[in-house]
Design a protein around this motif. Structure first.
Motif, short mmCIF file in Angstrom:
data_model
loop_
_atom_site.label_atom_id
_atom_site.label_comp_id
_atom_site.label_asym_id
_atom_site.label_seq_id
_atom_site.Cartn_x
_atom_site.Cartn_y
_atom_site.Cartn_z
N PHE A 28 -0.60 -7.74 -1.88
CA PHE A 28 0.84 -7.88 -2.07
C PHE A 28 1.36 -9.04 -1.23
N PRO A 29 2.12 -9.96 -1.82
CA PRO A 29 2.60 -11.12 -1.05
C PRO A 29 3.58 -10.72 0.05
N HIS A 30 3.62 -11.53 1.10
CA HIS A 30 4.55 -11.29 2.20
C HIS A 30 5.98 -11.58 1.76
N GLU A 31 6.95 -10.94 2.44
CA GLU A 31 8.35 -11.19 2.12
C GLU A 31 8.75 -12.61 2.49
N LYS A 32 8.22 -13.09 3.60
CA LYS A 32 8.54 -14.44 4.05
C LYS A 32 7.27 -15.29 3.98
N ALA A 33 7.46 -16.53 3.54
CA ALA A 33 6.31 -17.44 3.45
C ALA A 33 5.74 -17.71 4.83
N GLY A 34 4.44 -17.78 4.90
CA GLY A 34 3.77 -18.03 6.18
C GLY A 34 2.32 -18.38 5.97
N GLU A 35 1.62 -18.50 7.08
CA GLU A 35 0.21 -18.88 7.03
C GLU A 35 -0.71 -17.69 6.74
N ASN A 36 -0.25 -16.48 7.05
CA ASN A 36 -1.09 -15.30 6.90
C ASN A 36 -1.40 -15.02 5.43
N VAL A 37 -2.65 -14.72 5.17
CA VAL A 37 -3.08 -14.35 3.83
C VAL A 37 -2.65 -12.89 3.59
N PRO A 38 -2.09 -12.59 2.41
CA PRO A 38 -1.70 -11.20 2.14
C PRO A 38 -2.90 -10.26 2.25
N LYS A 39 -2.68 -9.10 2.86
CA LYS A 39 -3.78 -8.14 2.99
C LYS A 39 -3.75 -7.17 1.82
N VAL A 40 -4.90 -6.61 1.54
CA VAL A 40 -5.01 -5.65 0.46
C VAL A 40 -4.36 -4.36 0.90
N ARG A 41 -3.48 -3.84 0.06
CA ARG A 41 -2.80 -2.59 0.39
C ARG A 41 -2.64 -1.76 -0.88
N PRO A 42 -2.44 -0.46 -0.72
CA PRO A 42 -2.20 0.35 -1.92
C PRO A 42 -0.85 -0.02 -2.52
N SER A 43 -0.83 -0.16 -3.82
CA SER A 43 0.40 -0.48 -4.54
C SER A 43 0.53 0.49 -5.70
N LEU A 44 1.75 0.84 -6.02
CA LEU A 44 2.01 1.83 -7.07
C LEU A 44 2.43 1.15 -8.36
N VAL A 45 1.80 1.54 -9.46
CA VAL A 45 2.17 0.99 -10.77
C VAL A 45 3.43 1.71 -11.23
N ILE A 46 4.53 0.96 -11.30
CA ILE A 46 5.81 1.53 -11.71
C ILE A 46 5.99 1.43 -13.21
N ASP A 47 5.50 0.35 -13.80
CA ASP A 47 5.63 0.13 -15.24
C ASP A 47 4.47 -0.72 -15.71
N VAL A 48 4.13 -0.57 -16.98
CA VAL A 48 3.14 -1.41 -17.63
C VAL A 48 3.80 -1.92 -18.91
#
Length: 179
Positions: A28-48
């Motif tokens: 999941f991308p960070h809220e603010k742009a930065g150098e850190n690579v987004p980490k893998v986290r659980p995300s919920l599918v709200i719609d397909v």
């Protein structure tokens, strides 16, 4: 002579079988742009959604930090009974106020050894809460659309529009319609 049957592997199927309530591993991308690579986290599918022949998923941000903001958009998975089918180790809050629309072909999905990013799915009270949050999101979307495009019965005055038909390039009839 041997008969070969083609068995569809989960790595090929998860994209077509992804559904509302699934918990997936996503960078999941960070809220603010930065150098850190987004980490893998659980995300919920709200719609397909299927758009222009391609499949997309709306994902909600998952965190173990229970932030108090916009609780009307949060789906909490707290008890061990609810966490087990979702494959979550600790209590997690999915914040649908922070959601993203991505293609199922997005490289942000983190696949496991079976070739699928799907960790599990919501059940019981958490699934009910997800449906209430989705209903709220869809209702707000419909309200925004109706205010953008207008609707009769909202107190707005109909506008006159002149409709002209032509035959062989010349004006034939003219009519005023109210929309």
């Amino acid at each position: 002579m041997t008969l070969q049957t083609e068995i569809a592997l989960p790595s090929e199927n998860w994209k077509s079988r992804l559904k509302v309530g699934d918990v997936v591993a996503f960078r999941f991308p960070h809220e603010k742009a930065g150098e850190n690579v987004p980490k893998v986290r659980p995300s919920l599918v709200i719609d397909v959604e299927d758009m222009a022949g391609e499949r997309f998923a709306v994902l909600a941000y998952g965190t173990t930090n229970p932030c108090p903001r916009k609780q009307a958009y949060c789906v909490d998975v707290r008890s061990a009974k609810e966490r087990a089918p979702a494959s979550l180790r600790s209590p997690t809050r999915f914040n649908a106020a922070r959601r993203i629309l991505v293609s199922v072909h997005n490289s942000g999905f983190d696949t496991n050894a079976q070739g699928t990013p799907v960790l599990g799915q919501l059940a019981d009270a958490a699934l009910d809460r997800l449906h209430r949050v989705r209903a709220r999101i869809h209702a707000e979307r419909d309200i925004r659309r109706s205010s953008l495009f207008g609707r009769r019965g909202t107190g707005r005055k109909p506008r006159p529009v002149t409709v002209e038909t032509r035959r062989k390039g010349r004006p034939d009839t003219r009519e005023v319609r109210y929309v």
